[in-house]
Design a protein around this motif. Structure first.
Motif, short mmCIF file in Angstrom:
data_model
loop_
_atom_site.label_atom_id
_atom_site.label_comp_id
_atom_site.label_asym_id
_atom_site.label_seq_id
_atom_site.Cartn_x
_atom_site.Cartn_y
_atom_site.Cartn_z
N MET B 116 0.98 -1.17 0.10
CA MET B 116 0.06 0.01 0.00
C MET B 116 0.86 1.14 0.02
O MET B 116 0.84 2.28 -0.63
CB MET B 116 -0.94 0.03 1.14
CG MET B 116 -1.98 -1.29 1.28
SD MET B 116 -3.35 -0.73 2.22
CE MET B 116 -3.36 -1.67 3.41
N ASN B 117 2.14 1.05 0.69
CA ASN B 117 3.02 2.18 0.80
C ASN B 117 3.35 2.57 -0.70
O ASN B 117 3.52 3.80 -1.05
CB ASN B 117 3.90 2.18 1.53
CG ASN B 117 3.55 2.51 3.14
OD1 ASN B 117 2.57 1.98 3.53
ND2 ASN B 117 4.33 3.11 3.94
N HIS B 118 3.76 1.45 -1.34
CA HIS B 118 4.53 1.86 -2.60
C HIS B 118 3.26 2.26 -3.61
O HIS B 118 3.66 3.35 -4.41
CB HIS B 118 5.08 0.33 -3.07
CG HIS B 118 6.22 0.07 -2.69
ND1 HIS B 118 7.36 0.39 -3.55
CD2 HIS B 118 6.73 -0.32 -1.63
CE1 HIS B 118 8.45 0.12 -2.90
NE2 HIS B 118 7.95 -0.33 -1.70
N LEU B 119 2.16 1.85 -3.38
CA LEU B 119 1.04 2.34 -4.35
C LEU B 119 0.61 3.91 -4.09
O LEU B 119 0.62 4.48 -4.85
CB LEU B 119 -0.15 1.45 -4.13
CG LEU B 119 -0.25 0.02 -4.66
CD1 LEU B 119 -1.76 -0.44 -4.39
CD2 LEU B 119 -0.13 0.28 -5.98
N TYR B 120 0.89 4.10 -2.79
CA TYR B 120 0.55 5.60 -2.36
C TYR B 120 1.89 6.52 -3.00
O TYR B 120 1.56 7.54 -3.59
CB TYR B 120 0.68 5.64 -0.89
CG TYR B 120 0.32 7.00 -0.41
CD1 TYR B 120 -0.88 7.19 0.13
CD2 TYR B 120 1.24 7.90 -0.20
CE1 TYR B 120 -1.31 8.57 0.57
CE2 TYR B 120 1.07 9.25 0.35
CZ TYR B 120 -0.51 9.55 0.70
OH TYR B 120 -0.59 10.72 1.17
N LYS B 122 3.21 5.71 -5.74
CA LYS B 122 3.13 5.84 -7.21
C LYS B 122 2.12 6.93 -7.44
O LYS B 122 2.02 7.43 -8.44
CB LYS B 122 2.79 4.54 -7.58
CG LYS B 122 4.06 3.31 -7.90
CD LYS B 122 3.69 2.22 -8.44
CE LYS B 122 4.85 1.39 -8.22
NZ LYS B 122 4.36 -0.09 -8.43
N VAL B 123 0.98 6.83 -6.79
CA VAL B 123 -0.05 7.87 -6.83
C VAL B 123 0.32 9.16 -6.70
O VAL B 123 -0.04 9.80 -7.75
CB VAL B 123 -1.26 7.50 -6.18
CG1 VAL B 123 -2.50 8.62 -5.85
CG2 VAL B 123 -1.64 6.02 -6.41
N PRO B 130 -5.37 7.31 -8.42
CA PRO B 130 -5.63 6.80 -7.19
C PRO B 130 -6.76 5.86 -7.07
O PRO B 130 -7.58 5.65 -7.75
CB PRO B 130 -6.38 8.11 -6.60
CG PRO B 130 -6.15 9.14 -7.44
CD PRO B 130 -5.86 8.62 -8.71
N ASN B 133 -6.62 0.96 -2.72
CA ASN B 133 -5.47 0.32 -2.11
C ASN B 133 -4.63 1.11 -1.58
O ASN B 133 -3.59 0.39 -0.84
CB ASN B 133 -4.96 -0.72 -3.06
CG ASN B 133 -6.12 -1.80 -3.51
OD1 ASN B 133 -6.63 -2.20 -2.82
ND2 ASN B 133 -5.77 -2.28 -4.98
N MET B 134 -4.49 2.40 -1.71
CA MET B 134 -3.16 2.97 -1.30
C MET B 134 -3.49 3.53 0.25
O MET B 134 -4.77 3.96 0.32
CB MET B 134 -2.90 4.18 -2.31
CG MET B 134 -4.38 4.88 -2.68
SD MET B 134 -3.99 6.29 -3.66
CE MET B 134 -3.93 7.39 -2.14
#
Lengths: 264, 208
Positions: B116-120, B122-123, B130, B133-134
């Motif tokens: 989730m942190n990585h997705l955050y 990336k967003v 967005p 999952n982030m």
């Protein structure tokens, strides 16, 4: 003496339950299983397991040698007493025999034959050697898989502490069925690698049953011997585990010493 | 010729050695797994000594690992209490391991596609739209016994694992991503680190 032996057998059965319960209470005074037991600071290990690890790994830890020393000394002084006086599996077989008697089933014991203990000894030794060769080839100490006391104690820890068992547990029900319905002490007489390894350390100077040379020839001792020996002449055989049944059963012993334990 | 090759491969990969799987670690302080399999006499002392019930006795018959102790990190990670290191009767677990910093039973890796942190991150950098999952979940950071040494937040967002990671698996236990956790442990003292572990899993499901 047989009562005394029963008491000791039950004392040695107790760790199966005491160790995991102490463990649940977070007391670590007594730990381990019958593969390797640790009471306070005293470490006692199954020589077969430790020898396998020693030979396979070429790696000597001082504690390995120390923990084998205790069983080795006991065998050198007292003979193979572990089997008859302590092993929980042997106690179970004693129980089976008593149970069969109570249920009025015929005893599975066959009549005494002269060479039967030699056959048994060869079979036990052969299985130990083949097992060691097998273990050497695959390089993993697996002989514990055919050692019922080890399996009993390790599985009881898992059952009481974790409430699951692992795959080796399957051997126990199979053995129980075989020993109760089909044969008389088959495992102890023909297979057990631990017992064989212990009896290899026994000499004629260890404690053994001695015969004075004169008796009424009632053959009571042959009838009660759980290893199917003639205690009068074959007490030095490696099949004898110094259980003392013949000594308690001998009617002549009441008058004078006919059969007795002797250690040089 | 292929039969001969098969036999050759089978014999050369003999003797049987333990399988290598992600999130399956030996107890802390274990020696190399080749030696461990030879030394471990399956006495279950370490399993007994474990106060958190994290060490479990393996039931797998594959490659003769039956009876050996394992930590299953996706069930429970090792608390690094070091109770099991002193009890081994053959030295399969090195008794000189007393500090948690000495332990290295594996290395954690983060799956950047699901974390989730990585997705955050990336967003935030505009790579992705967005989604739900982030989040800044930081579970792995917060549960690590060597927080800020073994794992730290790069740029305040991306959890990064350093060489000091002991491989205890607590982060795997706590990771909220289901069913496949976004963080996994590559056990260190097992053979074949290149070909196995997480990459093996990817191969099996056909992604690589």
């Amino acid at each position: 003496m047989q009562k005394f032996r029963k008491v000791i057998q039950f004392i040695f059965l107790a760790p199966l339950f005491i160790v995991p319960i102490l463990n649940l209470l977070e007391i670590y005074f007594m730990k381990g299983t019958y593969i390797s037991l640790d009471v306070g600071g005293l470490s006692i290990s199954d020589p077969v397991s430790v020898l396998q690890a020693l030979f396979l790994s070429h790696h000597v830890a001082p504690i390995m040698l120390v923990s084998v020393a205790v069983p080795a000394l006991i065998v050198i002084f007292f003979g193979r007493v572990w089997c008859s006086w302590a092993c929980p599996y042997y106690l179970m077989l004693d129980g089976f025999e008593a149970l069969r008697k109570k249920l009025k089933l015929k005893s599975l014991k066959k009549p005494y034959k002269k060479d039967i203990h030699i056959k048994a000894n060869i079979s036990r030794l052969g299985i130990l050697i083949l097992g060691l060769i097998f273990v050497g080839i695959i390089g993993v100490p697996l002989l514990y898989l055919i050692s019922p006391p080890s399996i009993m104690s390790s599985q009881s820890v898992l059952l009481i502490k974790y409430a699951y068992v692992t795959a080796e547990f399957i051997l126990l029900p199979i053995l129980i069925i075989i020993e109760f319905f089909f044969g008389y002490r088959i495992w102890c007489r023909y297979v057990c690698p631990t017992g064989t390894c212990l009896s290899l350390m026994q000499t004629k100077f260890s404690m053994h049953v001695e015969y004075s040379g004169k008796c009424s020839n009632c053959n009571q001792c042959i009838r009660v011997c759980p290893m199917m020996l003639d205690p009068k002449t074959e007490s030095l055989s490696s099949a004898c585990n110094n259980c003392g049944e013949c000594i308690s059963a001998c009617p002549d012993n009441k008058k004078e010493k006919t059969l007795y334990f002797k250690s040089h | 010729m292929s039969i001969f090759d098969n036999i050759k491969n089978a014999l050369n990969s003999f003797p049987v050695k333990s399988t290598y799987k992600i999130n399956r670690m030996r107890p802390p302080g274990s020696v190399d797994d080749d030696l461990f399999m030879k030394l471990c006499i399956r006495c279950a002392r370490c399993v007994e000594a474990c106060p958190y019930r994290v060490l479990r006795r393996s039931s797998a018959t594959k490659n003769a690992e039956i009876g050996t102790p394992y930590i299953y990190a996706d069930v429970a990670g090792c608390q690094l209490c070091m109770k099991c290191t002193s009890v081994c009767p053959t030295g399969a677990i090195d008794s000189s391991t007393v500090e948690m910093q000495q332990v290295s039973i594996g290395v954690a890796r983060i799956n950047e596609d699901t974390c989730m942190n990585h997705l955050y991150a990336k967003v935030e950098s505009g790579e992705l739209e967005p989604t739900g999952n982030m989040a800044l979940c930081n579970s792995c950071l917060n549960t690590c016994p060597l927080k800020d040494d073994a794992i730290y937040l790069k740029d305040g967002i991306i959890p990064t694992i350093t060489e000091k990671c002991t491989g205890c698996g607590l982060c795997v236990e706590r990771c909220p991503i289901k069913p496949i956790k976004a963080i996994y442990i590559i056990p260190k003292n097992m053979p074949d680190a290149e070909t196995a572990g997480y990459y093996n899993y990817l191969k099996r499901i056909g992604k690589q």
